[in-house]
Scaffold this active site. Structure first.
Site, PDB file in Angstrom:
ATOM      1  N   ASP A   1       0.987  -1.241  -0.062  1.00  0.00           N
ATOM      2  CA  ASP A   1       0.251   0.486  -0.283  1.00  0.00           C
ATOM      3  C   ASP A   1       0.997   0.608  -0.226  1.00  0.00           C
ATOM      4  O   ASP A   1       1.655   0.412   0.777  1.00  0.00           O
ATOM      5  CB  ASP A   1      -0.632  -0.120   1.078  1.00  0.00           C
TER       6      ASP A   1
ATOM      7  N   TYR B   1     -13.991   6.808 -12.213  1.00  0.00           N
ATOM      8  CA  TYR B   1     -13.863   5.948 -11.691  1.00  0.00           C
ATOM      9  C   TYR B   1     -14.027   5.215 -12.372  1.00  0.00           C
ATOM     10  O   TYR B   1     -13.376   3.449 -12.297  1.00  0.00           O
ATOM     11  CB  TYR B   1     -14.725   5.860 -10.470  1.00  0.00           C
TER      12      TYR B   1
HETATM   13  C1  15L Z   1     -17.189   0.897  -5.019  1.00  0.00           C
HETATM   14  O1  15L Z   1     -17.042   0.444  -6.150  1.00  0.00           O
HETATM   15  C2  15L Z   1     -16.430   1.649  -3.667  1.00  0.00           C
HETATM   16  O2  15L Z   1     -14.810   1.118  -4.390  1.00  0.00           O
HETATM   17  C3  15L Z   1     -17.026   1.760  -2.773  1.00  0.00           C
HETATM   18  O3  15L Z   1     -16.272   2.307  -2.512  1.00  0.00           O
HETATM   19  C4  15L Z   1     -18.395   1.791  -2.488  1.00  0.00           C
HETATM   20  O4  15L Z   1     -18.639   3.232  -2.950  1.00  0.00           O
HETATM   21  C5  15L Z   1     -19.348   0.961  -3.834  1.00  0.00           C
HETATM   22  O5  15L Z   1     -18.565   0.976  -4.903  1.00  0.00           O
HETATM   23  C6  15L Z   1     -20.526   0.828  -4.117  1.00  0.00           C
HETATM   24  O6  15L Z   1     -20.888   1.134  -5.090  1.00  0.00           O
HETATM   25  O7  15L Z   1     -21.019   0.892  -2.994  1.00  0.00           O
END
Ligand code: 15L
Length: 268
Positions: free
Chosen positions: A31, A133
């Site tokens: 990490d 994202y």
């Molecule tokens: C994700 O991809 C995130 O990494 C996580 O933190 C949540 O936000 C999740 O999706 C979600 O959709 O609840």
């Protein structure tokens, strides 16, 4: 015993996974942030995967990689670019150069977040990312496809829902993924003898799931948990959802520019 590298090991999902997989594999962890309470037998290497030299260093001598590291929510492009585009490329490429055969990638429900909630989708649907994202997760999936086809890497893509011991709201009733179900699916990804390139949904056996997860079941996944026992309590709260977010699987990610980052990255 197989040596398994977990990137993003200090994060929420990484912390659950370390606990659940302890004793089953030799865990090598990495990490950008420090690792709290390193357990006996765990090896930790601090690394910034946006640097190829770091990616090469941590992927040496491992049998499998569980790549969780990166920017984990919708947010500014610069953070996503460094961690999820450059960092993810570096991880696949470093794995190839170091001869690591098996690569598990934590992609996300947000790679397909613009599918409507009323539609059930399987692992074959066309991508529909719900933000920068989500696009970065699609990029990682594309790398997985390339490295599998071109270099024979064995790639296991998990479109993860929401890792939590219990669902926190109505949307998460459909996508919650409990730590023990996560560990089971990850173990299949590490140990199944016949993986070339697979996409599965990282969710528990939720009655309200909007995924047809038959590809995971075909590979032997038998989730232990179902969020349904929390449904009554959560639905009684009558929480108001944004009218756009309420339509789509990705929820708030479909209409906001950033969501609070659960684990802000340290300044370099
Ligand atoms: C994700 O991809 C995130 O990494 C996580 O933190 C949540 O936000 C999740 O999706 C979600 O959709 O609840």
């Amino acid at each position: 015993m197989k040596t398994v590298l977990i990137t993003g090991a200090s994060g929420d999902v990484g912390t659950h996974l370390r606990r659940e997989l302890a004793g089953r594999y030799k865990l090598k962890l990495s990490d950008l942030r420090p690792l709290a309470d390193k357990a006996k037998g765990e090896v930790f290497a601090k690394a910034d995967i946006s640097r190829m030299a770091d990616a090469l260093r941590i992927t040496k001598g491992v049998d499998a990689i569980v790549h969780l590291g990166g920017y984990s929510v919708e947010g500014p492009w610069e953070g996503i670019l460094q961690a999820n585009i450059i960092g993810c490329y570096n991880m696949f490429e470093a794995a190839r150069r170091n001869g690591v055969k098996r690569f598990l990638f934590a992609t996300s429900n947000h790679a397909v977040g613009f599918y409507p909630r009323k539609q059930k989708i399987d692992h074959r649907v066309y991508i529909k990312p719900d933000g920068r994202y989500g696009v970065s997760k699609v990029f990682g999936e594309a790398l997985g496809s390339l490295y599998s086809d071109k270099y024979g890497m064995e790639v296991f893509l998990m479109r993860i829902g929401n890792v939590n011991a219990r669902p926190i709201d109505k949307r998460r009733l459909s996508i919650v993924f409990t730590p023990r179900d996560l560990a089971q699916l990850v173990s299949i990804g590490i140990d199944h003898p016949k993986i070339r390139f697979e996409i599965v949904y990282g969710v528990s056996g939720n009655k309200r799931s909007w995924y047809d997860n038959s590809n995971a079941y075909r590979l032997g996944y038998e989730p232990q948990d179902d969020s349904e026992s929390y449904a009554k309590e959560i639905l009684e709260r009558n929480e108001k959802e944004h009218p756009v977010g309420a339509l789509y699987q990705g929820g708030a990610f479909t209409h906001v520019e950033s969501v609070p980052n659960p684990a802000p990255l340290p300044k370099k």
